[in-house]
Motif scaffolding. Structure first.
Motif, PDB file in Angstrom:
ATOM      1  N   SER A 168       0.955  -1.134  -0.227  1.00  0.00           N
ATOM      2  CA  SER A 168      -0.128  -0.042  -0.121  1.00  0.00           C
ATOM      3  C   SER A 168       0.864   1.345  -0.035  1.00  0.00           C
ATOM      4  CB  SER A 168      -1.067   0.058   1.258  1.00  0.00           C
ATOM      5  OG  SER A 168      -1.616  -1.134   1.059  1.00  0.00           O
ATOM      6  N   ASP A 169       0.406   2.301  -0.740  1.00  0.00           N
ATOM      7  CA  ASP A 169       0.970   3.519  -0.427  1.00  0.00           C
ATOM      8  C   ASP A 169       1.063   4.268   0.821  1.00  0.00           C
ATOM      9  OD1 ASP A 169       1.429   3.302  -3.297  1.00  0.00           O
ATOM     10  OD2 ASP A 169      -0.235   4.613  -4.017  1.00  0.00           O
ATOM     11  N   ILE A 170       2.235   5.060   0.983  1.00  0.00           N
ATOM     12  CA  ILE A 170       2.181   5.659   2.132  1.00  0.00           C
ATOM     13  C   ILE A 170       2.387   7.065   1.810  1.00  0.00           C
ATOM     14  CG2 ILE A 170       3.596   6.140   4.246  1.00  0.00           C
ATOM     15  CD1 ILE A 170       4.054   3.102   4.576  1.00  0.00           C
ATOM     16  N   TRP A 171       1.583   8.180   2.399  1.00  0.00           N
ATOM     17  CA  TRP A 171       1.852   9.352   2.244  1.00  0.00           C
ATOM     18  C   TRP A 171       2.205  10.162   3.584  1.00  0.00           C
ATOM     19  CZ3 TRP A 171       1.212  12.423  -2.434  1.00  0.00           C
ATOM     20  CH2 TRP A 171       0.802  11.569  -3.412  1.00  0.00           C
ATOM     21  N   SER A 172       3.331  11.201   3.415  1.00  0.00           N
ATOM     22  CA  SER A 172       3.685  11.663   4.642  1.00  0.00           C
ATOM     23  C   SER A 172       2.439  12.853   4.777  1.00  0.00           C
ATOM     24  CB  SER A 172       5.095  12.363   4.674  1.00  0.00           C
ATOM     25  OG  SER A 172       5.994  11.466   4.693  1.00  0.00           O
ATOM     26  N   MET A 173       1.863  13.135   5.878  1.00  0.00           N
ATOM     27  CA  MET A 173       0.756  13.962   6.281  1.00  0.00           C
ATOM     28  C   MET A 173       1.065  15.010   7.125  1.00  0.00           C
ATOM     29  SD  MET A 173      -3.118  13.334   7.686  1.00  0.00           S
ATOM     30  CE  MET A 173      -2.608  12.519   9.296  1.00  0.00           C
ATOM     31  N   ASP A 174       1.244  16.365   6.525  1.00  0.00           N
ATOM     32  CA  ASP A 174       1.372  17.507   7.251  1.00  0.00           C
ATOM     33  C   ASP A 174      -0.007  18.076   7.682  1.00  0.00           C
ATOM     34  OD1 ASP A 174       2.510  19.778   8.310  1.00  0.00           O
ATOM     35  OD2 ASP A 174       2.835  20.955   6.535  1.00  0.00           O
ATOM     36  N   CYS A 175      -0.356  18.092   8.979  1.00  0.00           N
ATOM     37  CA  CYS A 175      -1.596  18.350   9.505  1.00  0.00           C
ATOM     38  C   CYS A 175      -1.560  19.995   9.388  1.00  0.00           C
ATOM     39  CB  CYS A 175      -1.879  17.821  10.850  1.00  0.00           C
ATOM     40  SG  CYS A 175      -2.121  16.151  10.888  1.00  0.00           S
ATOM     41  N   SER A 264      -5.996  19.942   5.736  1.00  0.00           N
ATOM     42  CA  SER A 264      -6.611  21.060   6.618  1.00  0.00           C
ATOM     43  C   SER A 264      -7.648  20.636   7.405  1.00  0.00           C
ATOM     44  CB  SER A 264      -7.077  22.174   5.475  1.00  0.00           C
ATOM     45  OG  SER A 264      -7.524  23.216   6.199  1.00  0.00           O
ATOM     46  N   PHE A 265      -7.773  20.701   8.591  1.00  0.00           N
ATOM     47  CA  PHE A 265      -8.682  20.385   9.446  1.00  0.00           C
ATOM     48  C   PHE A 265      -9.904  21.282   9.836  1.00  0.00           C
ATOM     49  CE2 PHE A 265      -5.599  17.235   9.969  1.00  0.00           C
ATOM     50  CZ  PHE A 265      -6.014  16.088  10.103  1.00  0.00           C
ATOM     51  N   LEU A 266     -10.986  21.119   9.389  1.00  0.00           N
ATOM     52  CA  LEU A 266     -12.081  21.915   9.664  1.00  0.00           C
ATOM     53  C   LEU A 266     -12.263  22.121  11.117  1.00  0.00           C
ATOM     54  CD1 LEU A 266     -14.807  21.222   6.994  1.00  0.00           C
ATOM     55  CD2 LEU A 266     -13.110  22.872   7.016  1.00  0.00           C
ATOM     56  N   THR A 300      -9.066  18.715   2.622  1.00  0.00           N
ATOM     57  CA  THR A 300      -9.865  19.026   3.718  1.00  0.00           C
ATOM     58  C   THR A 300     -10.348  17.803   4.482  1.00  0.00           C
ATOM     59  OG1 THR A 300     -10.824  21.122   2.804  1.00  0.00           O
ATOM     60  CG2 THR A 300     -12.121  20.187   4.546  1.00  0.00           C
ATOM     61  N   SER A 301     -10.297  17.695   5.838  1.00  0.00           N
ATOM     62  CA  SER A 301     -10.614  16.588   6.780  1.00  0.00           C
ATOM     63  C   SER A 301     -11.819  17.313   7.465  1.00  0.00           C
ATOM     64  CB  SER A 301      -9.616  16.164   7.437  1.00  0.00           C
ATOM     65  OG  SER A 301     -10.086  15.095   8.371  1.00  0.00           O
ATOM     66  N   SER A 302     -12.792  16.703   7.843  1.00  0.00           N
ATOM     67  CA  SER A 302     -13.981  16.809   8.669  1.00  0.00           C
ATOM     68  C   SER A 302     -13.858  15.868   9.898  1.00  0.00           C
ATOM     69  CB  SER A 302     -15.225  16.998   8.173  1.00  0.00           C
ATOM     70  OG  SER A 302     -15.585  15.552   7.816  1.00  0.00           O
ATOM     71  N   SER A 303     -12.619  15.359  10.261  1.00  0.00           N
ATOM     72  CA  SER A 303     -12.540  14.557  11.266  1.00  0.00           C
ATOM     73  C   SER A 303     -12.804  14.963  12.575  1.00  0.00           C
ATOM     74  CB  SER A 303     -11.203  13.582  11.360  1.00  0.00           C
ATOM     75  OG  SER A 303     -10.036  14.498  11.431  1.00  0.00           O
ATOM     76  N   LEU A 304     -13.005  16.420  12.888  1.00  0.00           N
ATOM     77  CA  LEU A 304     -13.007  17.091  14.170  1.00  0.00           C
ATOM     78  C   LEU A 304     -14.349  17.482  14.074  1.00  0.00           C
ATOM     79  CD1 LEU A 304      -9.733  19.486  14.269  1.00  0.00           C
ATOM     80  CD2 LEU A 304     -10.197  17.113  15.428  1.00  0.00           C
ATOM     81  N   ILE A 305     -15.321  17.334  13.309  1.00  0.00           N
ATOM     82  CA  ILE A 305     -16.702  17.791  13.170  1.00  0.00           C
ATOM     83  C   ILE A 305     -17.697  16.906  13.480  1.00  0.00           C
ATOM     84  CG2 ILE A 305     -18.332  19.041  11.754  1.00  0.00           C
ATOM     85  CD1 ILE A 305     -15.572  20.811  12.320  1.00  0.00           C
ATOM     86  N   GLY A 312     -26.299  17.855   6.787  1.00  0.00           N
ATOM     87  CA  GLY A 312     -26.826  18.793   5.764  1.00  0.00           C
ATOM     88  C   GLY A 312     -26.021  19.411   4.766  1.00  0.00           C
ATOM     89  N   VAL A 313     -25.928  20.696   4.545  1.00  0.00           N
ATOM     90  CA  VAL A 313     -25.329  21.313   3.470  1.00  0.00           C
ATOM     91  C   VAL A 313     -23.654  20.844   3.592  1.00  0.00           C
ATOM     92  CG1 VAL A 313     -25.132  23.514   4.382  1.00  0.00           C
ATOM     93  CG2 VAL A 313     -25.242  23.289   1.876  1.00  0.00           C
ATOM     94  N   LEU A 314     -23.250  20.985   4.801  1.00  0.00           N
ATOM     95  CA  LEU A 314     -21.928  20.726   4.913  1.00  0.00           C
ATOM     96  C   LEU A 314     -21.399  19.480   4.376  1.00  0.00           C
ATOM     97  CD1 LEU A 314     -19.138  21.927   5.845  1.00  0.00           C
ATOM     98  CD2 LEU A 314     -19.597  21.111   8.209  1.00  0.00           C
ATOM     99  N   GLY A 315     -22.240  18.572   4.846  1.00  0.00           N
ATOM    100  CA  GLY A 315     -21.957  17.124   4.313  1.00  0.00           C
ATOM    101  C   GLY A 315     -21.811  17.119   2.701  1.00  0.00           C
ATOM    102  N   LYS A 316     -22.631  17.780   2.067  1.00  0.00           N
ATOM    103  CA  LYS A 316     -23.090  17.718   0.869  1.00  0.00           C
ATOM    104  C   LYS A 316     -21.413  18.169   0.352  1.00  0.00           C
ATOM    105  CE  LYS A 316     -27.913  17.678  -0.054  1.00  0.00           C
ATOM    106  NZ  LYS A 316     -27.913  16.282  -0.705  1.00  0.00           N
ATOM    107  N   MET A 317     -21.072  19.628   0.636  1.00  0.00           N
ATOM    108  CA  MET A 317     -20.111  20.122   0.333  1.00  0.00           C
ATOM    109  C   MET A 317     -19.078  19.209   0.293  1.00  0.00           C
ATOM    110  SD  MET A 317     -20.705  24.136   1.785  1.00  0.00           S
ATOM    111  CE  MET A 317     -19.151  24.746   0.532  1.00  0.00           C
ATOM    112  N   LEU A 318     -18.714  18.538   1.486  1.00  0.00           N
ATOM    113  CA  LEU A 318     -17.668  17.565   1.697  1.00  0.00           C
ATOM    114  C   LEU A 318     -17.669  16.630   0.681  1.00  0.00           C
ATOM    115  CD1 LEU A 318     -17.624  17.509   5.472  1.00  0.00           C
ATOM    116  CD2 LEU A 318     -15.539  18.435   4.056  1.00  0.00           C
ATOM    117  N   ASP A 319     -18.769  15.905   0.525  1.00  0.00           N
ATOM    118  CA  ASP A 319     -18.869  14.874  -0.341  1.00  0.00           C
ATOM    119  C   ASP A 319     -18.654  15.144  -1.813  1.00  0.00           C
ATOM    120  OD1 ASP A 319     -19.881  11.937  -0.955  1.00  0.00           O
ATOM    121  OD2 ASP A 319     -21.346  13.082  -2.061  1.00  0.00           O
TER     122      ASP A 319
END
Length: 593
Positions: A168-175, A264-266, A300-305, A312-319
């Protein structure tokens, strides 16, 4: 809710809901569920062929010097996870942090290494609130003990992948976080005493190097630090430390390593912190930060939200904008994709190369010249803020883009590549303020040697315009625009950009409404069109909003999709829609050849 009523637990709670395991955008938190449930969980992701799995360092090592990869807890068995994913017809892409993670306890550090809390530029402790309301304090990665332990961990991780045959691929993640004043800022940034101690050692080494030099200016430069020199040295030190972590992950996991990705973490910004602990999240702000993060080339990651805010609309934008567009486009660069399938990708008209962080904050950049205000108003995030990244031009995909450059940070390589791109058909706007005399002379000689016709126009400054085939080069002095008020600056850019004939459908939305644009190639049933563009209209506000615009003659409305809480009317030349709170819709337009 009062702050003292919020769950401020510093330990990862045992969570049972799907949001904990799948926090958004097809991320999978393997440590938050039993390994015996992995297959059931992954099978529930219908229509998903890639999952993104961040590595939780602390979950594999309590002490920082001993590692568990399936030796004790079955949930640390990454080989089993990859095998189960393959059985479920899903590819795993691993994300290995190169700094603190806001969604993990202690930022992801093993407990014994979490010694020095990070501080921001105002001396505040850096922390984030996760989707369950838990407070995660972040700890400094500038402690030498942290780097030493990190190097050992990624070495062990890389060896584990090799011995287990994990491909599997590995990417270095800069949060990162989107900030009001500084744009995209990495969580690695720190102002604690550990950082200051490291910077002092860095200066001492610099002084030792300069003492050996015979140049008296070099010898005295570090003894009389001015603000600019100190700022440059801080940037150099930070960049050096970040590169050390990045190189460690690359070298130790070289067989699987694919590159670096910014995430980027919302809800992860310091500005969001107090709103979130009082549960006063702003969907409007999250929608803005989502799009700004994309313009800054961050996923963009919504993992904090909390999941309730993404129904609703935020989920649609993310998707629509992240999961099934931006993320797929980014990771498909290094994956085998079915090229016969035409997918929507973000529409980009402009690549803006701005001043890098090595310049003082008060140095004149594009924001001071009103460019960002204009682009946000008229082109609805259809641009990439490239910062000081390396410039490259692709004749196959960049012919319809406009490139912006500053003379102040021009070097020989960039100058050469800029002129080469112009000769290949690129459209370029150059702010010559700060351009070294050497390059000014070379530019004048370039015009003469290629017998280019020069057109000069006076508009608050002297615009020098020239063409070569499809290429166009427009040069101006940005210093002449600094004192313009906002209205005049926007008028200036509108007159300049309109001469490039980009064929954009301009929509100026009401406050709180966000507009997005995506594009795909036309299919065999759409050969009369050059391409198909999808406009997304989103209302994350708490008020009813109306959007009305004229359809250009070269646009044809093909269909309306994803209507939700919206009334829609259209004629041959005009469209009007009224969106209720959290309303949204998408419009597909064919663009005539």
């Amino acid at each position: 809710m009062l702050a003292n009523e919020v769950n401020l637990s510093l330990t990862t709670p045992v969570l049972r809901d799907e949001d904990a395991v799948f926090p958004g955008e097809n991320w999978f938190f393997y440590w938050k569920t039993s390994a015996s449930l992995w297959k059931v969980k992954l099978e529930s992701l219908v229509g998903v062929n890639k999952i993104y799995v961040p590595i939780n360092w602390a979950f594999h090592s309590d002490t920082g010097d001993k590692y568990d990869f399936a030796s004790e807890r079955p949930e640390t068995d990454l080989k089993k996870l990859v095998d189960i994913a393959r059985e479920c017809a899903k590819e795993v892409i691993f994300l290995v942090p190169i700094g603190p993670c806001p969604f993990l306890t202690n930022g992801g550090l093993p407990a014994l290494l979490a010694r020095t809390p990070m501080l921001d530029e105002k001396g505040r402790v850096v922390a984030a609130v996760d989707q369950e309301g838990n407070l995660n304090k972040l700890y400094s990665f500038f402690d030498p003990r942290v780097y030493k332990a990190y190097d050992h961990f990624v070495k062990a991780l890389g060896e584990y992948f090799v011995t287990q045959g994990i491909a599997s691929d590995i990417w270095s993640m800069d949060c990162c976080q989107v900030t009001l004043d500084y744009g995209l800022v990495s969580y690695l940034k720190d102002h604690s005493h550990v950082y200051q101690q490291g910077f002092s050692r860095f200066l001492q080494n610099k002084r030792s190097e300069f003492d050996e030099s015979e140049d008296p200016e070099l010898q005295n430069s570090l003894d009389t630090l001015d603000a600019e020199t100190e700022h440059i040295l801080h940037h150099e030190f930070y960049t050096m430390i970040k590169s050390i972590y990045l190189m460690a992950s690359q070298e130790r996991m070289s067989g699987n390593w694919e590159g670096e990705v910014k995430v980027s973490f919302l809800g992860g910004g310091q500005e969001d912190f107090f709103k979130r602990i009082h549960q006063s999240d702003s969907l409007v702000q999250y929608g803005h930060d989502l799009l700004e993060g994309m313009s800054l080339n961050a996923i963009t990651s919504s993992s904090l939200i909390p999941g309730r805010l993404k129904k609703g609309v935020l989920g649609k934008m993310l998707d629509q904008l992240v999961t099934h567009s931006f993320v797929e486009k980014h990771f498909s660069k290094n994956s085998f994709e079915d090229e016969s399938v035409s997918q929507f990708a973000p529409k980009v008209y402009f690549e803006v190369y701005d001043l890098g962080p090595e310049f003082l904050p008060d140095t004149i950049g594009w924001a001071d010249l009103g460019l960002w205000d204009y682009l946000q108003k008229y082109y609805s995030w259809c641009y990439s803020d490239m910062g000081s990244n390396e410039f490259s031009f692709n004749e196959d995909s960049h012919m319809d883009r406009v490139f912006f450059f500053h003379g102040l940070n021009m070097d020989k390589g960039l100058f050469h590549n800029m002129l080469k791109a112009f000769m290949s058909g690129a459209k370029i706007i150059l702010n010559r303020a700060g351009l070294e005399r050497e390059f000014q002379k070379k530019l004048e000689a370039f015009f003469i040697e290629n017998e280019l016709d020069i057109e000069k126009v006076k508009l608050h400054t002297t615009l020098v315009n020239t063409r070569l085939g499809d290429g166009r080069l427009l040069v101006f002095n940005g210093d002449d625009l600094v004192d313009l008020d906002e209205k005049k600056a926007i008028e200036f850019w509108h007159r300049v950009i309109s001469t490039f004939d980009l064929g954009h459908l301009i929509v100026i939305p009401p406050e709180g409404v966000q507009i997005s644009w995506k594009v795909r190639s036309s299919n065999t049933q759409e050969l009369q069109f050059e391409e198909v563009r999808r406009m997304g209209i989103f209302n994350p506000s708490s008020y009813k909003k109306k959007v009305k615009f004229i359809i250009p003659s070269h646009f044809r409305l093909l269909k309306v999709v994803d209507e939700n809480k919206v009334s829609f009317q259209h004629g041959q030349k005009e469209i009007e829609c009224e969106l209720l709170p959290e309303g949204s819709l998408s419009l597909d337009f064919g663009v005539l050849v």
